[in-house]
Design a protein around this motif. Structure first.
Motif, PDB file in Angstrom:
ATOM      1  N   TYR A 199       0.834  -1.211   0.000  1.00 18.85           N
ATOM      2  CA  TYR A 199       0.000   0.000   0.000  1.00 18.85           C
ATOM      3  C   TYR A 199       0.867   1.258   0.000  1.00 18.85           C
ATOM      4  O   TYR A 199       0.593   2.216  -0.732  1.00 18.85           O
ATOM      5  N   MET A 249       0.837   4.288  -2.633  1.00 21.77           N
ATOM      6  CA  MET A 249       0.577   5.677  -2.266  1.00 21.77           C
ATOM      7  C   MET A 249       1.705   6.599  -2.702  1.00 21.77           C
ATOM      8  O   MET A 249       1.484   7.782  -2.935  1.00 21.77           O
ATOM      9  N   SER A 280      -6.836   1.219  -3.461  1.00 22.96           N
ATOM     10  CA  SER A 280      -6.603   1.221  -2.021  1.00 22.96           C
ATOM     11  C   SER A 280      -7.508   0.254  -1.260  1.00 22.96           C
ATOM     12  O   SER A 280      -7.050  -0.356  -0.289  1.00 22.96           O
ATOM     13  N   SER A 311      -6.475  -2.390   1.834  1.00 23.93           N
ATOM     14  CA  SER A 311      -7.140  -2.400   3.139  1.00 23.93           C
ATOM     15  C   SER A 311      -7.675  -3.787   3.465  1.00 23.93           C
ATOM     16  O   SER A 311      -7.564  -4.258   4.602  1.00 23.93           O
ATOM     17  N   LEU A 367      -5.127  -0.852  10.297  1.00 20.04           N
ATOM     18  CA  LEU A 367      -5.582  -0.035   9.165  1.00 20.04           C
ATOM     19  C   LEU A 367      -5.218   1.436   9.364  1.00 20.04           C
ATOM     20  O   LEU A 367      -4.848   2.132   8.411  1.00 20.04           O
ATOM     21  N   THR A 368      -5.297   1.913  10.606  1.00 20.90           N
ATOM     22  CA  THR A 368      -4.913   3.294  10.905  1.00 20.90           C
ATOM     23  C   THR A 368      -3.427   3.505  10.636  1.00 20.90           C
ATOM     24  O   THR A 368      -3.035   4.493  10.006  1.00 20.90           O
ATOM     25  N   ASN A 388      -2.783   3.507   6.814  1.00 23.28           N
ATOM     26  CA  ASN A 388      -3.191   4.761   6.177  1.00 23.28           C
ATOM     27  C   ASN A 388      -2.266   5.912   6.549  1.00 23.28           C
ATOM     28  O   ASN A 388      -1.940   6.748   5.701  1.00 23.28           O
ATOM     29  N   PHE A 435      -0.276   7.971   3.680  1.00 21.47           N
ATOM     30  CA  PHE A 435      -0.466   9.405   3.445  1.00 21.47           C
ATOM     31  C   PHE A 435       0.804  10.196   3.733  1.00 21.47           C
ATOM     32  O   PHE A 435       1.083  11.184   3.057  1.00 21.47           O
TER      33      PHE A 435
END
Length: 134
Positions: free
Chosen positions: A27, A31, A49, A53, A69-70, A73, A77
């Protein structure tokens, strides 16, 4: 859950799992290029995405799925913001050739996902004890 697992920090427990790491770093590679492409070179980018997840949720321990998951992400980002800032600066000085600096992201993401290609772990059971999630 064993006593040693209960005492481990949640992120340490998550990132010890090879399959979870593979999903997360896949992931992050995705990104790396995704938002930089949107910000600098307007083009059609396939939004995949949700598949990352799903992989991260599948391989995280059930009680740490939200944390996993937090974290995923947040890493994704952060990499996106850094790549956008660097690429925008380099576009001014180097020109459009600077876009090639996005290439390592997807490549490193694919390399990180190799464990997902070679081994498939059984999906974890539904928390209610019903059929396994898949």
């Amino acid at each position: 859950m064993s006593a040693s697992a209960a005492g481990d920090a949640p992120l340490r427990r998550l990132f010890r799992d090879r399959m979870f790491r593979a999903a997360v770093f896949g992931y992050v590679g995705h990104m790396w290029k995704l938002y930089a492409f949107w910000a600098v070179v307007p083009t059609l980018v396939i939004v995949d995405s949700p598949q990352f997840s799903d992989l991260a949720a599948r391989y995280a321990p059930a009680e740490l799925t939200g944390t996993g998951l937090t974290a995923m992400n947040a890493l994704g980002f952060a990499v996106s913001v850094i790549s956008i800032v660097i690429l925008q600066s380099l576009i001014v000085t180097v020109g459009v050739a600077a876009v090639w600096l996005l290439l390592p992201g997807p490549i490193l993401g694919l390399v990180a996902m190799r464990p997902l290609l070679f081994r498939r772990r059984e999906p974890k059971p539904d928390p209610d004890g019903r059929a396994p999630r898949d």
